[in-house]
Design a protein around this motif. Structure first.
Motif, mmCIF file in Angstrom:
data_model
loop_
_atom_site.group_PDB
_atom_site.id
_atom_site.type_symbol
_atom_site.label_atom_id
_atom_site.label_comp_id
_atom_site.label_asym_id
_atom_site.label_seq_id
_atom_site.Cartn_x
_atom_site.Cartn_y
_atom_site.Cartn_z
ATOM 1 N N PHE A 40 40.440 10.281 56.359
ATOM 2 C CA PHE A 40 39.526 10.835 57.351
ATOM 3 C C PHE A 40 39.720 10.169 58.689
ATOM 4 O O PHE A 40 39.651 10.786 59.725
ATOM 5 N N HIS A 45 41.860 11.767 60.871
ATOM 6 C CA HIS A 45 41.454 13.135 61.069
ATOM 7 C C HIS A 45 40.349 13.252 62.109
ATOM 8 O O HIS A 45 40.347 14.129 62.960
ATOM 9 N N GLY A 93 44.217 17.432 61.509
ATOM 10 C CA GLY A 93 43.934 18.759 62.031
ATOM 11 C C GLY A 93 44.372 19.880 61.131
ATOM 12 O O GLY A 93 43.649 20.845 60.932
ATOM 13 N N PRO A 122 45.034 22.172 58.043
ATOM 14 C CA PRO A 122 44.300 22.375 56.790
ATOM 15 C C PRO A 122 45.112 21.837 55.629
ATOM 16 O O PRO A 122 44.730 21.958 54.486
ATOM 17 N N PHE A 167 43.623 19.400 53.266
ATOM 18 C CA PHE A 167 42.556 20.133 52.618
ATOM 19 C C PHE A 167 43.096 20.927 51.427
ATOM 20 O O PHE A 167 42.506 20.960 50.354
ATOM 21 N N ALA A 218 42.148 20.584 47.526
ATOM 22 C CA ALA A 218 41.733 21.707 46.680
ATOM 23 C C ALA A 218 42.541 21.727 45.397
ATOM 24 O O ALA A 218 42.002 21.910 44.305
ATOM 25 N N PRO A 243 48.532 28.586 58.614
ATOM 26 C CA PRO A 243 48.425 30.025 58.926
ATOM 27 C C PRO A 243 48.524 30.378 60.414
ATOM 28 O O PRO A 243 49.253 31.319 60.759
ATOM 29 N N PRO A 244 47.848 29.678 61.311
ATOM 30 C CA PRO A 244 47.894 30.121 62.712
ATOM 31 C C PRO A 244 49.294 30.079 63.308
ATOM 32 O O PRO A 244 49.557 30.776 64.293
ATOM 33 N N PHE A 291 36.171 25.771 48.186
ATOM 34 C CA PHE A 291 37.618 25.830 48.105
ATOM 35 C C PHE A 291 38.079 27.250 47.835
ATOM 36 O O PHE A 291 39.069 27.699 48.359
ATOM 37 N N HIS A 342 38.926 29.123 50.607
ATOM 38 C CA HIS A 342 39.933 28.438 51.404
ATOM 39 C C HIS A 342 41.335 28.663 50.862
ATOM 40 O O HIS A 342 42.276 28.889 51.601
ATOM 41 N N ARG A 343 41.428 28.599 49.576
ATOM 42 C CA ARG A 343 42.746 28.740 48.964
ATOM 43 C C ARG A 343 43.416 30.043 49.361
ATOM 44 O O ARG A 343 44.620 30.157 49.383
ATOM 45 N N GLY A 350 40.444 27.938 56.490
ATOM 46 C CA GLY A 350 41.547 27.566 57.341
ATOM 47 C C GLY A 350 41.206 26.546 58.406
ATOM 48 O O GLY A 350 41.954 25.614 58.630
ATOM 49 N N PRO A 362 39.823 23.424 60.268
ATOM 50 C CA PRO A 362 39.549 22.055 59.833
ATOM 51 C C PRO A 362 38.048 21.799 59.844
ATOM 52 O O PRO A 362 37.595 20.703 59.571
ATOM 53 N N VAL A 377 35.319 22.682 58.003
ATOM 54 C CA VAL A 377 34.649 22.178 56.815
ATOM 55 C C VAL A 377 35.084 20.744 56.527
ATOM 56 O O VAL A 377 34.306 19.916 56.065
ATOM 57 N N PHE A 378 36.326 20.503 56.837
ATOM 58 C CA PHE A 378 36.883 19.187 56.637
ATOM 59 C C PHE A 378 36.132 18.156 57.471
ATOM 60 O O PHE A 378 35.797 17.062 57.009
ATOM 61 N N THR A 434 40.542 30.722 63.735
ATOM 62 C CA THR A 434 41.731 31.146 62.996
ATOM 63 C C THR A 434 41.829 32.672 62.983
ATOM 64 O O THR A 434 42.898 33.245 63.199
#
Lengths: 346, 346
Positions: free
Chosen positions: A85, A88, A94, A96, A99, A103, A296-297, B85, B88-89, B94, B96, B98-99, B267
């Motif tokens: 953390f 982070h 930053g 995911p 994360f 998961a 993804p982005p 999760f 998210h999966r 996507g 950050p 929730v992180f 995102t």
DNA sequence: AGTCGCCTTGAAAAGCATTTCATAATTGCG
DNA sequence: CGCAATTATGAAATGCTTTTCAAGGCGACT
């Protein structure tokens, strides 16, 4: 100070929460060991008894007290997971990415009926780690991201504490690691640059992080392997793990711009694109760019970012598997997962 | 099956791990209760005894067995945190975001010396929840993201289980929630559109999620509040929580394009930008766009994304505080945190 | 029919720390 | 100097489950 609101009454809904195995035993007219056996699927019980006990347990919504269980067993069936953390919070990771790793680990642990204890921040030295382990908070540790803690982890490896680390895999580490092929990833990036005839390469990232160092090494390998071309590998912008558009911009201020950039993460790559654009430099016209992690982005970014993809889908399960082997007393080998390049516009 | 590798020897490093309070007591020549008192800072011990015990404990690296402690006390000092999760999966959350929330919670819990148990995936019904709680795995729950589970959470609220939820705050929910001002955030987005003289607004997001529904309501409010203009609020692209460039593109295929888009996350906003660009539509020339969460890459995106920023820095501490109050027996009120708009290029 | 062995079950101990209650040691006061 | 009141400490009980060991019931085999 207060504490009277709940203590006084005992006839409410609270009472049911106090249900113990003895209660179930009495209600089913058997002894506690029998209940225990039923609940643990032991074959040493008559089918008839089993059903009676199960029926009672279900009817009363009984659930075994995990803490008593943990106390009784040497094993706690709990795994501590350590996240970075720290970095982070400063906008560093930053992605995911971690994360996703988490998961995966969570899922794999749940399948094996293991509790996941998120280890507190500040477990920075061997002593704190050992205390945590001795308190039987956990049977073992999964560390997500070795950061700059490699040395600590090494000495931890000697302490007989089950431990698996996501990060760089090195043969002499003395602890079990699972990670993607950072060296290979770096080489892929370099080869991309070569095929685009780029000659002034820049690596963005803090190579005090073992993973990033390996990526850099891979990049160097590619530079050396290039035929008929002299590659200029610029001095690293050895900036902190945190990369902002500002840091990149200030770096650019002093030098002739590179024509190829390998950024340690997609997030960093985005920052790079911003800073370069401010100087009028556009990818892929003026430079090639490769990121890392394939978040993804990156696909929607303009320009769409070429990046290195790690196999995160199996990572979680693998980390857990390796840890379990260690808890059983084995010494499993480290694993390197393959990487591949996702070629997009940059 | 195996189990002999470790069992056999007892003279190695393992032996020291078995250190119990009795051992310390014997070594310090006192009784177990005294050791316990010392370690818990009870004033009922002589200064001299205290020092002796502490010295021995330190020398041998003794750490109290938390499981035995938990068993003895009614409270476990453990909080279960539930993450979404699942979605998210599939590339959904996507962000950050929730992180960050998790990081805050982790920090706040560690300050209060509480363990953080990451609750297993698949705790989808009240029964599973209650079993988990009864097993005394945790004193209470923190749910990060209510998702579409609102109903389940409501009935949970009646079950006397301490619970705090990050998400939409509604007065009749029956459970304690902490969340940002989604309605206000939506209105801010709408006002941005009004000031840009946009007339065909599109909301992107699944309003079965309570939080998103509120943002949509806020947007509607802004539309109704606009003077002298008739706003056309397009039917929602009621797509799943997962938004990809493809889904947006296929939505666009059938209709005349909107001139304003409010995306439920940054995102998603990035996906929108990609899909619109493919149709030759560029922000802010052809449309306005507002995202949500203010994740770092949004600033570097091209164009830089205007977004709604939530106060996540205090969120973690607040969630924990509310939960603790409940565990003490109180019924704290829900809290709405302010949002603000970060105006960038779109 | 008698003995052996298996199967099912229960009593008791163990696992580790905390809490209550009692005891021994110390101090204070008359 | 003796008694009451503190104070520091320990013995034993408690929390809940699992494991070992022993016992009882039953069928099978000679």
């Amino acid at each position: 100070m207060s504490g009277e609101a709940t203590k006084g009454r005992s006839g409410r809904g609270r009472a049911s929460a106090r249900l113990t195995m003895q209660d179930i035993a009495r209600l089913a007219d058997v002894s506690t060991p029998t209940v225990s056996r039923v609940l643990n699927g032991s074959p040493l019980v008559t089918e008839e008894t089993r059903e009676r006990v199960l029926e009672v347990a279900r009817a009363h919504g009984y659930a075994v007290n995990r803490n008593a269980q943990k106390l009784r067993h040497a094993r706690t069936n709990t795994v501590a997971v350590m996240l970075d953390f720290g970095s982070h919070r400063h906008g560093a990771i930053g992605d995911p990415f971690v994360f996703e790793l988490l998961a995966g680990v969570s899922e794999a642990l749940s399948v094996r009926n293991q509790d996941l204890l998120l280890s507190p921040p500040g477990l920075d030295d061997v002593r704190a780690f050992r205390d945590f382990h001795r308190a039987r908070g956990a049977d073992g540790f999964i560390v997500l991201g070795q950061g700059t803690r490699d040395e600590m982890l090494r000495s931890l490896g000697k302490h007989d504490i089950p431990l698996v680390v996501w990060g760089a895999v090195s043969s002499d580490a003395g602890y079990c690691a699972v990670g993607s092929d950072n060296l290979g990833g770096g080489r892929l990036a370099g080869e991309h640059f070569v095929s685009n005839r780029r000659k002034r390469w820049l690596f963005v990232g803090d190579i005090r992080h073992e993973e990033l160092r390996l990526r850099y090494e891979g990049l160097k390998l590619a530079a050396q392997g290039a035929r008929n071309v002299a590659i200029d590998l610029l001095p690293i912008a050895s900036m902190a793990f945190t990369v902002t558009a500002e840091t990149v911009a200030s770096y650019l201020a002093g030098v002739a711009p590179p024509d190829a950039v390998f950024a340690f993460s997609d997030t960093a790559a985005m920052a790079v694109i911003g800073a370069f654009r401010d100087r009028g430099l556009i990818a892929p016209r003026d430079y090639s760019l490769v990121g890392y992690n394939n978040i993804p982005p990156s696909a929607h970014f303009h320009p769409a970012i070429t990046t290195i993809d790690q196999k995160t889908d199996v990572a979680g399960a693998l980390l857990v598997e390796k840890l379990m082997e260690q808890i059983e007393g084995d010494r499993p080998a480290s694993v390197v997962l393959p990487t591949r390049m996702v070629r997009r516009e940059t």
